[in-house]
Write a protein that holds these residues in place. Structure first.
Motif, mmCIF file in Angstrom:
data_model
loop_
_atom_site.group_PDB
_atom_site.id
_atom_site.type_symbol
_atom_site.label_atom_id
_atom_site.label_comp_id
_atom_site.label_asym_id
_atom_site.label_seq_id
_atom_site.Cartn_x
_atom_site.Cartn_y
_atom_site.Cartn_z
ATOM 1 N N SER A 70 0.654 -1.209 0.046
ATOM 2 C CA SER A 70 0.083 0.055 0.049
ATOM 3 C C SER A 70 0.846 1.215 0.028
ATOM 4 O O SER A 70 0.496 2.185 0.886
ATOM 5 C CB SER A 70 -1.246 -0.109 1.289
ATOM 6 N N SER A 125 4.038 2.062 1.187
ATOM 7 C CA SER A 125 4.564 2.220 2.437
ATOM 8 C C SER A 125 5.940 2.362 2.368
ATOM 9 O O SER A 125 6.664 2.982 3.239
ATOM 10 C CB SER A 125 4.023 1.229 3.366
ATOM 11 N N LEU A 149 -4.655 -0.343 -3.257
ATOM 12 C CA LEU A 149 -4.045 -0.441 -1.510
ATOM 13 C C LEU A 149 -4.537 -1.736 -1.123
ATOM 14 O O LEU A 149 -5.848 -2.148 -0.908
ATOM 15 C CB LEU A 149 -4.695 0.914 -0.855
ATOM 16 N N HIS A 162 -4.662 -4.595 2.387
ATOM 17 C CA HIS A 162 -4.507 -4.939 3.792
ATOM 18 C C HIS A 162 -3.510 -5.977 3.958
ATOM 19 O O HIS A 162 -3.516 -7.047 3.076
ATOM 20 C CB HIS A 162 -5.552 -5.215 4.599
ATOM 21 N N TRP A 179 -8.152 -0.023 8.889
ATOM 22 C CA TRP A 179 -6.834 0.026 8.467
ATOM 23 C C TRP A 179 -6.793 0.451 6.830
ATOM 24 O O TRP A 179 -5.989 1.465 6.617
ATOM 25 C CB TRP A 179 -6.124 -1.251 8.231
ATOM 26 N N GLN A 229 -7.879 4.323 6.971
ATOM 27 C CA GLN A 229 -6.460 5.110 7.329
ATOM 28 C C GLN A 229 -5.481 5.186 6.173
ATOM 29 O O GLN A 229 -5.187 6.343 5.950
ATOM 30 C CB GLN A 229 -5.855 4.244 8.668
ATOM 31 N N ARG A 230 -5.143 3.928 5.607
ATOM 32 C CA ARG A 230 -4.247 3.964 4.561
ATOM 33 C C ARG A 230 -4.872 4.901 3.370
ATOM 34 O O ARG A 230 -4.094 5.607 2.719
ATOM 35 C CB ARG A 230 -3.885 2.633 4.076
ATOM 36 N N ARG A 231 -5.960 4.820 3.165
ATOM 37 C CA ARG A 231 -6.726 5.364 1.971
ATOM 38 C C ARG A 231 -6.461 7.084 2.404
ATOM 39 O O ARG A 231 -6.287 7.870 1.461
ATOM 40 C CB ARG A 231 -8.098 5.188 1.762
ATOM 41 N N VAL A 255 -3.028 8.220 1.778
ATOM 42 C CA VAL A 255 -2.709 8.361 0.410
ATOM 43 C C VAL A 255 -3.284 9.400 -0.070
ATOM 44 O O VAL A 255 -2.716 10.154 -1.046
ATOM 45 C CB VAL A 255 -3.103 6.897 -0.231
#
Ligand code: 7PM
Length: 264
Positions: free
Chosen positions: A101, A103, A120, A122, A146, A149-151, A154
């Motif tokens: 994702s 990172s 993205l 998980h 999760w 949050q990542r979305r 980004v």
């Protein structure tokens, strides 16, 4: 999305497509069978897999991308490294499918400055250790949280929301029980407001359920893809495109009214 593996240690294709010629022939077959996207991967993300160097990954992926220039289907590249992302985009890829994702340092910057789509996904832990002891209180809630949050991160870095696809990451830091709960509950992920991708094809949970080795998991993979689509997946990442399309055509005809899907 048809899986085109170019890794010599890929767990289900056994390296048969390592040669560029073979990869291209396989790509054509996936397209003939009806793949809308080709997913090219040069780094094995198999549980416990040793990482390969960026040079090795580039050496596997780039010749295949160059050979695929001009094929009708959009090309997705399964990679995490910024230098591979950048080279893949230059070589014509239009989607970056990153199990990490974006990172790794620099990955987000490369994607932000391009106009590609991004998946993205998980994952709990990292590929080397993720299957040692996966743990969740509530796998659907935790994966959803999760991904949200990542979305957000980004998007905050400058990637428009309409470029983002989300994936619960079946098999990535999940027990068989977790994978089943996630497949059963994945409709909840639709509330995040992005298209969902699901990858279950030939995975070990299907082996655990059926008792079958990896080369005998076609029926189980089709069942899993069908459940995923019924539960909201818009893209299914599969090895067996023709068989999966047939199964989904039956579902579509029955759920839309036979013949009606032609008009919509
Ligand atoms: C165990 C886990 C064995 C995963 C093999 C795999 C996905 C992916 C892969 C997925 C997205 C495989 C894989 N799986 N990318 N890359 N989603 N977005 O089956 O589920 O080839 S690797």
């Amino acid at each position: 999305m048809g899986i085109l593996n170019v890794t010599p240690d890929s767990f289900s294709d056994g390296g048969r497509f390592a040669a560029v010629e073979a990869a291209v022939a396989h790509a054509r077959r996936l397209i003939d069978e009806g793949a809308d996207i080709l997913d090219v991967g040069g780094e094995s993300t198999r549980p416990g897999a040793a990482p390969v160097s960026p040079e090795v990954e580039l050496g596997r992926v780039l010749p295949v991308l160059e050979a695929l220039r001009g094929v009708s289907a959009p090309i997705s590249v399964d990679t995490s490294r910024p230098e591979v992302i950048a080279a893949a985009l230059r070589a014509g890829a239009s989607i970056i499918n990153d199990v990490r994702s974006l990172s790794l340092p620099g990955a987000l910057d490369v994607v932000r400055d391009a106009d590609c789509g991004v998946v993205l996904m998980h994952m709990q832990g990292d590929p080397a250790t993720m299957q040692t002891r996966p743990g969740y209180q509530d796998v659907v809630r935790e994966v959803t949280g999760w991904l949200a949050q990542r979305r957000d991160a980004v998007r905050a870095a400058g990637v428009a929301g309409d470029r983002i696809v989300l994936d619960p990451g079946f098999g990535f830091g999940k027990s068989h029980r977790h994978n089943c709960a996630l497949l059963a509950g994945m409709a909840a992920l639709q509330d995040l407001g992005h298209p969902l991708l699901a990858g279950l094809s030939r995975k070990s949970t299907l082996g655990a359920i059926t008792g079958r080795p990896v080369d005998e998991r076609l029926a189980a993979s089709i069942a899993a893809a069908l459940i995923a689509v019924q539960n909201g997946a818009r893209i299914v990442r599969v090895h067996d495109v023709a068989a999966t399309r047939d199964a989904l055509a039956v579902w579509k005809a029955v759920s839309c009214g036979f013949g009606e899907e032609e008009k919509t």
